[in-house]
Design an enzyme around this catalytic site. Structure first.
Site, mmCIF file in Angstrom:
data_model
loop_
_atom_site.group_PDB
_atom_site.id
_atom_site.type_symbol
_atom_site.label_atom_id
_atom_site.label_comp_id
_atom_site.label_asym_id
_atom_site.label_seq_id
_atom_site.Cartn_x
_atom_site.Cartn_y
_atom_site.Cartn_z
ATOM 1 N N ASP A 107 4.559 0.348 12.242
ATOM 2 C CA ASP A 107 3.328 -0.249 11.707
ATOM 3 C C ASP A 107 3.113 -1.685 12.175
ATOM 4 O OD1 ASP A 107 2.730 2.062 10.441
ATOM 5 O OD2 ASP A 107 3.049 1.367 8.406
ATOM 6 N N LYS A 160 0.839 -1.212 0.000
ATOM 7 C CA LYS A 160 0.000 0.000 0.000
ATOM 8 C C LYS A 160 0.868 1.254 0.000
ATOM 9 C CE LYS A 160 -1.936 1.689 4.046
ATOM 10 N NZ LYS A 160 -1.629 3.111 4.203
ATOM 11 N N ASN A 161 1.827 1.298 0.922
ATOM 12 C CA ASN A 161 2.591 2.539 1.104
ATOM 13 C C ASN A 161 3.562 2.806 -0.044
ATOM 14 O OD1 ASN A 161 1.205 2.925 3.429
ATOM 15 N ND2 ASN A 161 2.908 2.486 4.828
ATOM 16 N N LEU A 199 7.145 19.708 7.995
ATOM 17 C CA LEU A 199 8.385 19.414 7.265
ATOM 18 C C LEU A 199 8.147 19.436 5.757
ATOM 19 C CD1 LEU A 199 9.688 16.440 9.457
ATOM 20 C CD2 LEU A 199 10.499 18.806 9.490
ATOM 21 N N ILE A 256 7.775 6.536 17.217
ATOM 22 C CA ILE A 256 7.410 7.300 16.008
ATOM 23 C C ILE A 256 6.072 8.038 16.166
ATOM 24 C CG2 ILE A 256 7.152 7.213 13.478
ATOM 25 C CD1 ILE A 256 9.849 6.084 14.247
ATOM 26 N N CYS A 296 -5.019 7.826 9.629
ATOM 27 C CA CYS A 296 -5.302 7.144 10.888
ATOM 28 C C CYS A 296 -5.102 8.087 12.072
ATOM 29 C CB CYS A 296 -4.363 5.957 11.045
ATOM 30 S SG CYS A 296 -4.979 4.487 10.254
ATOM 31 N N ARG A 342 -8.572 -0.818 4.767
ATOM 32 C CA ARG A 342 -7.782 0.223 4.092
ATOM 33 C C ARG A 342 -6.386 -0.274 3.727
ATOM 34 N NH1 ARG A 342 -7.028 5.194 7.446
ATOM 35 N NH2 ARG A 342 -5.385 5.261 5.900
ATOM 36 N N ARG A 386 0.486 13.869 13.568
ATOM 37 C CA ARG A 386 0.801 13.812 12.133
ATOM 38 C C ARG A 386 0.839 15.197 11.468
ATOM 39 N NH1 ARG A 386 -1.086 8.093 9.722
ATOM 40 N NH2 ARG A 386 1.007 8.186 8.938
ATOM 41 N N PRO A 387 1.730 16.069 11.929
ATOM 42 C CA PRO A 387 1.843 17.387 11.311
ATOM 43 C C PRO A 387 2.454 17.302 9.912
ATOM 44 C CG PRO A 387 3.566 17.068 12.949
ATOM 45 C CD PRO A 387 2.716 15.843 12.988
ATOM 46 N N ILE A 388 2.355 18.388 9.142
ATOM 47 C CA ILE A 388 2.965 18.384 7.804
ATOM 48 C C ILE A 388 3.957 19.537 7.641
ATOM 49 C CG2 ILE A 388 1.072 17.135 6.686
ATOM 50 C CD1 ILE A 388 0.124 19.816 5.509
#
Ligand code: UD1
Length: 434
Positions: free
Chosen positions: A322, A22-23, A125, A344, A116, A415, A121-123
């Site tokens: 994960d 998936k990733n 960067l 993480i 999820c 998912r 989960r900032p963005i």
């Protein structure tokens, strides 16, 4: 919404083929946008997130057609537009369209991507790096809007080896004017797969697989045929299912080279793992060099898993975050006390309550450390999946438990897993979805 009914306590036995990653598939599908040409992306998993990505590409004007086990994506007539709706906000990886759209059109407007609920989960960067490449970001009507007159190469240092940020920078950098360096890049195999796809399209990328990537931007890109590698997280999920339930399984096609830390962990739990080697080179062209190729992983479970004094998640090649919830599920019935540290994502232990309701003895030591005292057996219960990997861990717990379990909220699990119920039934588990 799908519910799994599980009758637990049955050792697993048999073979299962591991789906495409998936990733890896998601950023590669996003990258097809950059070529303005047709790409043939094979071995795409049939999961909701991939279907969302396909819908997003179609909404941007790409022609996408299912072909065999993948998709033919023709991005010749794609055009910039506002992206909104469930497909964006419900899927974290729609974020990689940020780099792809900036690379192709020099502009982007999208709702804030979700994903999820495993952490903040900032963005930041992603945005900081793209700003350095000449993009100006603003918020307009609740949307994130990015504009770059012209993307230019830059010297970017990532303070955290973020997978998503590395992918977004790569996607923008292959179309930027000049050279981009990413220092502190993520080394995850999915980043490497994206680099290999882009290189096959004509991009010039140095240092692939390392933490320093160099990209000479502006090379003309063309479509290509590319096969998505097998999913290391799905392989690891079934590996831990076997370690937790007992029995022996063959994980056909498992990407063993990417699973070193996971295999080592399973071995510390008492499993015996052996890489299955076949003759030939594994390609479809009939050539057969002497060395052979890795075609799968045999796993023989211990009678009862052994406890781990310490398991710590880390960026690749460390133990993947994960798979932390699945390892936790297994350790609930290990012989002895274990300690797990998550480094993480801060909310990966949301699954603890559900495991406790199945009889697990887990103590929250700190926000990111749990202590697990193994019990001889879990008991079946009705529990709810609240995110993808934690949900998969509950399926494992149901398989390991005595009696019946019911897992609701399986839409999250679907998912990431093409058909987890069928795969586990093929291994002898009693699991049905209704
Ligand atoms: C990807 C994977 C996810 C995996 C994770 C780590 C996809 C679709 N998802 O997620 O399954 O668990 O890598 O291997 O590929 N961070 C910031 N600022 C940012 C970006 C990240 O602080 O701008 C932090 C995150 O909060 C997190 C850490 O960096 O603590 C790692 O996140 P990142 O590697 O970016 O994960 P994703 O790309 O979201």
């Amino acid at each position: 919404m799908t519910t799994f009914h599980i009758h637990g306590g049955i050792p697993l036995q048999g073979e299962v083929r591991i789906q495409g990653s998936k990733n890896a598939a998601l950023p590669i599908l996003a990258a097809t946008l950059l070529t303005g040409d047709t790409s043939d992306i094979r071995n795409c998993p049939q999961i909701a997130d991939v279907q969302h990505m396909v819908s997003l590409l179609q909404s941007l004007g790409c022609r996408v057609r299912r072909s065999g086990d993948g998709y033919l994506v023709d991005s010749a007539r794609a055009g910039a537009c506002n992206m909104s709706g469930d497909a964006i906000t419900g899927m974290r990886s729609s974020l990689c369209l940020l780099g792809a759209m900036l690379g192709r059109f020099g502009e982007v407007a999208m709702e804030h991507p979700g994903g999820c609920v495993i952490g903040k989960r900032p963005i930041d960067l992603h945005l900081k790096a793209l700003e350095k490449m000449g993009v100006s970001f603003s918020e307009e009507g609740g949307k994130l809007v990015g504009k770059a007159g012209r993307l230019r190469g830059a010297d970017i240092r990532l303070s955290i080896a973020s997978v998503g940020a590395t992918e977004n920078i790569l996607l923008a950098a292959v179309q930027a004017e000049g050279y981009t360096t990413i220092t502190g890049a993520a080394k995850e195999p999915e980043v490497e797969a994206l680099c290999r796809y882009l290189t096959a399209c004509g991009a010039h990328i140095e240092g692939v697989g390392s933490s320093i990537l160099g990209i000479r931007g502006g090379e003309p890109l063309h479509g290509t045929k590319f096969s998505v590698p097998a999913d290391r997280i799905v392989a690891g999920t079934y590996l831990f299912a076997c370690v937790g339930c007992g029995g022996s399984v063959l994980l056909e096609n498992a990407p063993c080279g990417q699973l070193e830390a996971v295999i080592q962990t399973a071995e510390r739990m008492g499993a015996r793992c052996q890489i299955d080697r076949r003759e030939g080179c594994g390609c479809d062209d009939g050539c057969s060099p002497d060395r052979g190729y890795e075609s799968g992983l045999y796993v023989q479970a211990p009678e009862r898993p052994q406890a781990l004094s310490r398991l710590r998640t880390a960026v690749y090649p460390g133990f993947p975050t994960d798979l932390q919830s699945m390892a936790l599920a297994v350790l609930t019935r290990a012989d002895g006390k274990s300690c797990i540290e998550e480094t993480i994502f801060e909310n990966r232990f949301r699954v603890v309550d559900a495991l406790q309701s199945m009889g697990a003895d887990i103590q929250r030591y700190t926000q990111n450390i749990v202590l697990v005292r193994g019990v001889p057996a879990l008991r079946g219960a009705r529990v709810e999946a609240r995110e993808l990997r934690g949900g998969a861990a509950l399926v494992l717990a149901g398989l390991m438990a005595e009696g019946e379990s019911e897992i609701t909220g399986c839409v999250y699990i679907e998912r990431g897993y093409e058909n987890i119920g069928k795969d586990l039934r093929d291994l002898g588990a009693r699991i049905v979805s209704v």
